[in-house]
Structure formats: C-alpha cells, structure tokens
Design a protein around this motif. Structure first.
Motif, mmCIF file in Angstrom:
data_model
loop_
_atom_site.group_PDB
_atom_site.id
_atom_site.type_symbol
_atom_site.label_atom_id
_atom_site.label_comp_id
_atom_site.label_asym_id
_atom_site.label_seq_id
_atom_site.Cartn_x
_atom_site.Cartn_y
_atom_site.Cartn_z
ATOM 1 N N ALA A 267 0.824 -1.212 0.000
ATOM 2 C CA ALA A 267 0.000 0.000 0.000
ATOM 3 C C ALA A 267 0.858 1.262 0.000
ATOM 4 C CB ALA A 267 -0.913 -0.005 1.220
ATOM 5 N N PRO A 268 0.662 2.166 -0.949
ATOM 6 C CA PRO A 268 1.383 3.437 -0.924
ATOM 7 C C PRO A 268 0.865 4.383 0.160
ATOM 8 C CG PRO A 268 -0.110 3.375 -2.792
ATOM 9 C CD PRO A 268 -0.130 2.007 -2.180
ATOM 10 N N SER A 269 -0.354 4.130 0.651
ATOM 11 C CA SER A 269 -0.945 4.942 1.729
ATOM 12 C C SER A 269 -1.350 4.007 2.868
ATOM 13 C CB SER A 269 -2.158 5.722 1.216
ATOM 14 O OG SER A 269 -1.821 6.583 0.159
ATOM 15 N N PRO A 270 -0.391 3.500 3.632
ATOM 16 C CA PRO A 270 -0.694 2.455 4.609
ATOM 17 C C PRO A 270 -1.617 2.911 5.732
ATOM 18 C CG PRO A 270 1.543 3.241 4.879
ATOM 19 C CD PRO A 270 1.053 3.838 3.611
ATOM 20 N N ASN A 271 -1.531 4.169 6.123
ATOM 21 C CA ASN A 271 -2.396 4.651 7.191
ATOM 22 C C ASN A 271 -3.823 4.833 6.691
ATOM 23 O OD1 ASN A 271 -0.414 5.271 9.543
ATOM 24 N ND2 ASN A 271 0.560 6.158 7.743
ATOM 25 N N ALA A 272 -3.960 5.418 5.504
ATOM 26 C CA ALA A 272 -5.296 5.568 4.926
ATOM 27 C C ALA A 272 -5.917 4.209 4.642
ATOM 28 C CB ALA A 272 -5.230 6.404 3.649
ATOM 29 N N ALA A 273 -5.088 3.210 4.331
ATOM 30 C CA ALA A 273 -5.593 1.858 4.106
ATOM 31 C C ALA A 273 -6.251 1.325 5.371
ATOM 32 C CB ALA A 273 -4.459 0.939 3.673
ATOM 33 N N GLN A 274 -5.621 1.532 6.513
ATOM 34 C CA GLN A 274 -6.199 1.070 7.771
ATOM 35 C C GLN A 274 -7.481 1.828 8.110
ATOM 36 O OE1 GLN A 274 -5.224 -1.485 9.599
ATOM 37 N NE2 GLN A 274 -3.215 -1.953 8.737
ATOM 38 N N VAL A 275 -7.518 3.109 7.807
ATOM 39 C CA VAL A 275 -8.724 3.905 8.063
ATOM 40 C C VAL A 275 -9.874 3.420 7.188
ATOM 41 C CG1 VAL A 275 -9.722 6.228 7.853
ATOM 42 C CG2 VAL A 275 -7.468 5.918 8.890
ATOM 43 N N LEU A 276 -9.595 3.106 5.929
ATOM 44 C CA LEU A 276 -10.642 2.574 5.057
ATOM 45 C C LEU A 276 -11.105 1.209 5.557
ATOM 46 C CD1 LEU A 276 -12.451 2.546 2.577
ATOM 47 C CD2 LEU A 276 -10.499 1.724 1.230
ATOM 48 N N ALA A 277 -10.177 0.358 5.971
ATOM 49 C CA ALA A 277 -10.561 -0.949 6.497
ATOM 50 C C ALA A 277 -11.502 -0.796 7.684
ATOM 51 C CB ALA A 277 -9.315 -1.735 6.901
ATOM 52 N N ASP A 278 -11.179 0.135 8.569
ATOM 53 C CA ASP A 278 -12.027 0.380 9.726
ATOM 54 C C ASP A 278 -13.402 0.879 9.311
ATOM 55 O OD1 ASP A 278 -12.109 0.634 12.740
ATOM 56 O OD2 ASP A 278 -12.596 2.696 12.186
ATOM 57 N N PHE A 279 -13.432 1.773 8.340
ATOM 58 C CA PHE A 279 -14.716 2.331 7.890
ATOM 59 C C PHE A 279 -15.588 1.273 7.221
ATOM 60 C CE2 PHE A 279 -17.492 4.567 4.893
ATOM 61 C CZ PHE A 279 -18.126 5.453 5.758
ATOM 62 N N LEU A 280 -14.968 0.345 6.517
ATOM 63 C CA LEU A 280 -15.740 -0.684 5.810
ATOM 64 C C LEU A 280 -16.627 -1.478 6.753
ATOM 65 C CD1 LEU A 280 -13.106 -2.042 3.270
ATOM 66 C CD2 LEU A 280 -15.385 -1.191 2.678
ATOM 67 N N ILE A 281 -16.209 -1.648 8.001
ATOM 68 C CA ILE A 281 -16.991 -2.445 8.932
ATOM 69 C C ILE A 281 -17.644 -1.585 10.012
ATOM 70 C CG2 ILE A 281 -15.896 -4.662 8.513
ATOM 71 C CD1 ILE A 281 -14.002 -4.113 10.807
ATOM 72 N N SER A 282 -17.747 -0.299 9.747
ATOM 73 C CA SER A 282 -18.561 0.580 10.583
ATOM 74 C C SER A 282 -20.004 0.507 10.099
ATOM 75 C CB SER A 282 -18.055 2.019 10.481
ATOM 76 O OG SER A 282 -18.325 2.542 9.180
ATOM 77 N N PRO A 283 -20.974 0.902 10.911
ATOM 78 C CA PRO A 283 -22.371 0.914 10.428
ATOM 79 C C PRO A 283 -22.552 1.751 9.162
ATOM 80 C CG PRO A 283 -22.325 1.104 12.818
ATOM 81 C CD PRO A 283 -20.884 1.194 12.358
ATOM 82 N N GLU A 284 -21.869 2.901 9.087
ATOM 83 C CA GLU A 284 -22.005 3.753 7.902
ATOM 84 C C GLU A 284 -21.388 3.085 6.673
ATOM 85 O OE1 GLU A 284 -21.884 6.112 11.631
ATOM 86 O OE2 GLU A 284 -20.547 4.605 10.747
ATOM 87 N N GLY A 285 -20.244 2.454 6.868
ATOM 88 C CA GLY A 285 -19.608 1.758 5.756
ATOM 89 C C GLY A 285 -20.411 0.566 5.306
ATOM 90 N N GLN A 286 -20.988 -0.162 6.251
ATOM 91 C CA GLN A 286 -21.807 -1.319 5.909
ATOM 92 C C GLN A 286 -23.080 -0.920 5.159
ATOM 93 O OE1 GLN A 286 -21.482 -5.006 6.650
ATOM 94 N NE2 GLN A 286 -19.536 -4.036 6.159
ATOM 95 N N GLU A 287 -23.678 0.178 5.557
ATOM 96 C CA GLU A 287 -24.887 0.626 4.860
ATOM 97 C C GLU A 287 -24.595 0.948 3.407
ATOM 98 O OE1 GLU A 287 -28.611 3.770 5.494
ATOM 99 O OE2 GLU A 287 -27.021 3.608 7.003
ATOM 100 N N ALA A 288 -23.376 1.429 3.129
ATOM 101 C CA ALA A 288 -22.992 1.759 1.754
ATOM 102 C C ALA A 288 -22.587 0.514 0.967
ATOM 103 C CB ALA A 288 -21.846 2.771 1.767
ATOM 104 N N ILE A 289 -21.626 -0.246 1.482
ATOM 105 C CA ILE A 289 -21.066 -1.349 0.696
ATOM 106 C C ILE A 289 -22.018 -2.533 0.623
ATOM 107 C CG2 ILE A 289 -19.835 -2.558 2.551
ATOM 108 C CD1 ILE A 289 -18.552 -1.861 -1.038
ATOM 109 N N SER A 290 -22.943 -2.658 1.562
ATOM 110 C CA SER A 290 -23.816 -3.837 1.595
ATOM 111 C C SER A 290 -25.263 -3.540 1.230
ATOM 112 C CB SER A 290 -23.757 -4.492 2.983
ATOM 113 O OG SER A 290 -22.465 -4.988 3.253
ATOM 114 N N ALA A 291 -25.558 -2.364 0.705
ATOM 115 C CA ALA A 291 -26.931 -2.060 0.293
ATOM 116 C C ALA A 291 -27.398 -3.092 -0.738
ATOM 117 C CB ALA A 291 -27.010 -0.656 -0.298
ATOM 118 N N ASP A 292 -28.543 -3.731 -0.449
ATOM 119 C CA ASP A 292 -29.096 -4.802 -1.285
ATOM 120 C C ASP A 292 -28.209 -6.043 -1.332
ATOM 121 O OD1 ASP A 292 -31.412 -3.383 -1.865
ATOM 122 O OD2 ASP A 292 -30.524 -2.417 -3.614
#
Length: 341
Positions: A267-292
């Motif tokens: 990863a060229p942006s290792p810190n942002a990668a971890q922040v995105l990983a965390d967001f993916l499994i937040s309620p807000e991230g789940q509502e976006a990535i898992s809609a339908d």
C-alpha cells in the motif's frame, strides 16, 4: 483471529513486506492523522459499482481530507495486478476486496497482506472471532444468488430454477462465464447439485446468453436483453428500486459468497488503508457497501434479504481445495464444451 488485537502491533515494519516499506503511525488517532496527510486511498474490488460509489461518498463525508479511489473489476482482472504490484514494490492499491477463497488461502503464505488493526473489528455485532482470518482478511459483505427475471417479459415471475428452462425462454436466459473466476466455478458446481438432476447440462439446452459478470447479467435483465437468470445476484433489487422492470427471489437452496478485504503490504498509503478498512466495517460503511447485499453487521438499513436474518458471517467461504488453478481451468474447458461448443 482478531480477538484481543492490540494497536501496539502497528509499529514500524507492520506495513512492510513486498511493498512500499512505509510505516504506520503509532496510536489509532495518529494513524488517522497520518491518513489525512496521505490524502488518498485506493481500493481494488469486484463489488457492485453502485455500492462502491456509495462507499466513496460515505467515506469522504466522514474523512473529507482523504479521497477514495476505487478500481472495479473481476477477480480475474484484479488478482494479477495485486501480485505484480507486490512483486515489483510499485503498489497502487491500498486495500483489496475479493471473493476468491482459493486465492485467499494461497496468499496467507505470502507477504501480500499486512495486519489489519481497525478498532471496529472489536465492535459488538461484528463477531471478529468468526470474521477475521489470521489477522489479515476480514469479512466485509456477502451476496446471494437467486432467480431474476424481467417483469415485462415474464410477468408471472419465477419460483424455482426449472422455470428458466421453459422452451419459450430459449435464447433469453442470462448466465455468467466462469472463465478465470473460481467463485463462479464454485457456483456452477453447487447449483448442479442443489438445483437438481444435472441442472447445468439442462441449462445448456435453452441456449443462454453468456456474460462476463453478474453486473452484466443484471443490466441485461433490466434492459430486457434477457428475460430470466437462474443465478442472478441480489443487485437485481437495486435496479428494481430504480424503477427497472425486474424482480428477484431466492430458491430453496440459494448460493452465497462473502467478500473478504485485506490491507496490502504494498500500500502506498498504509495509514489511509487502515482507516478505510475500519470504515468498511462501521455501520455507515456497511450501509454503503452492503446495500441490497448481506451485511457483516446486524440490523443495517437497506441490507439483507427480506424474510431472512442472515449476515455475511453466516455465508462461509468455499472449500479452497476444490478451487485450485488447475481445477478451475479444467472446469472452464468442460463448461465451454457445454455452452460454447
């Protein structure tokens, strides 16, 4: 498994391997601050383009200093890119999301991934003990495949897989090409048993239209190019909400597959990668990535299948021993004899 993971493990060297050699900051607050300085994070994924765009909007709303760039493609497109970027040390992607159980298993013995340290792994409801593989791959979402149809052309709908074999649907059934895609190979092998009586051989008799992905099958259903699909994804429901003349139902034995994500060592942006990983499994991230789709957290609005409480963790990865490259290649040749001639 992720239980008891400590942020102390995020120190120098955690983000190295075959990649850029960048280090993570120390505490989670420092990781977020460093991620804001990096300013960009790139995700490679085979997920729905609609959901990836929703994820981008939601992520950037929460982290306005970080731009999310996503590259959408099939596993056959993306996996070689991941491998080359790792081997050459010229990473582009920071996070990768895949359904390929065989590749996930094989990559555990490589340096493709770095440890994920997202605090949301420990939130109630995520079931980290059932959700994380060797502190690297974490379940993000899941999809189920069922019966899809165009309501203008099949107004009576479909109720069981054999309905798509009606002679009047000859040439009007849409299916996915499993070429280079172990997930689709697994799907064909499963439905041949679960749909009964050598379903795949019988499916070939209606001369189905062949598409490169589930996304393409869904688009063909919405446009009326095809009228029915025995392995449509739940993304059909997204098109229905938009007003397309389509509908979807799960058969008695539906096929499902989870997406797992991981932070790349290159990863060229290792810190942002971890922040995105965390967001993916937040309620807000789940509502976006898992809609339908099927979420990895319970009770996420707009996710799941009506009448079912299943979450992504309930949909297991395929048996990787049946999805090695040689087996996948052999199955593709067999499939082409049936459907291409």
């Amino acid at each position: 498994m992720a239980g008891g993971m400590a942020l102390a493990l995020v120190l120098a060297g955690c983000g190295t391997g075959g990649g850029s050699g960048s280090e993570l900051a120390g505490s989670w607050d420092e990781i977020v601050e460093a991620a804001n300085q990096e300013g960009e994070v790139t995700l490679y994924s085979s997920h729905s383009p609609t959901n990836l765009e929703a994820l981008k909007v939601a992520f950037e709303a929460q982290y306005p200093d970080i731009t999310l760039v996503y590259v959408r493609g099939t596993d056959a497109d993306i996996l070689p890119k991941i491998e080359v970027e790792n081997q050459t040390g010229t990473g582009v992607a920071d996070v990768h999301m895949t359904t390929d159980a065989g590749w996930i298993h094989r990559s555990l013995d490589t340096d493709y991934s770095t440890e994920v340290v997202a605090p949301n792994l420990e939130q109630p409801g995520y079931q980290s003990e059932n959700s994380v593989i060797e502190d690297k791959f974490f379940v993000t979402s899941a999809t189920v495949f069922g019966l899809g149809w165009n309501t203008d052309n099949v107004p009576e709908g479909l109720s069981e897989p054999d309905d798509v074999l009606d002679p009047r649907l000859d040439g009007k059934v849409g299916i996915q090409n499993p070429n280079g895609m172990p997930t689709y190979v697994d799907m064909y092998q499963k439905i041949d048993v679960d749909y009964g009586d050598g379903f795949v051989d019988r499916l070939a008799t209606v001369n189905p239209q062949i598409y490169a992905s589930n996304v393409a099958v869904t688009q063909a259903l919405a446009s009326g190019e095809v009228w029915a699909a025995p392995m449509a994804g739940s993304t059909v429901l997204t098109e229905k909400k938009k007003g397309a003349p389509v509908d979807f139902v799960l058969p008695e034995n539906p096929f499902g597959v989870p997406w797992y994500s991981h932070v790349l060592a290159s990863a060229p942006s290792p810190n942002a990668a971890q922040v995105l990983a965390d967001f993916l499994i937040s309620p807000e991230g789940q509502e976006a990535i898992s809609a339908d789709f099927v979420a990895a957290l319970p009770d996420i609005p707009g996710t799941g299948i009506e009448g079912s409480s299943v979450i992504a963790q309930d949909i297991g990865l395929a048996d990787h021993e049946d999805l090695d490259p040689e087996t996948v290649t052999a199955y593709q040749a067999e499939w082409e004899r049936k459907f291409v001639g």
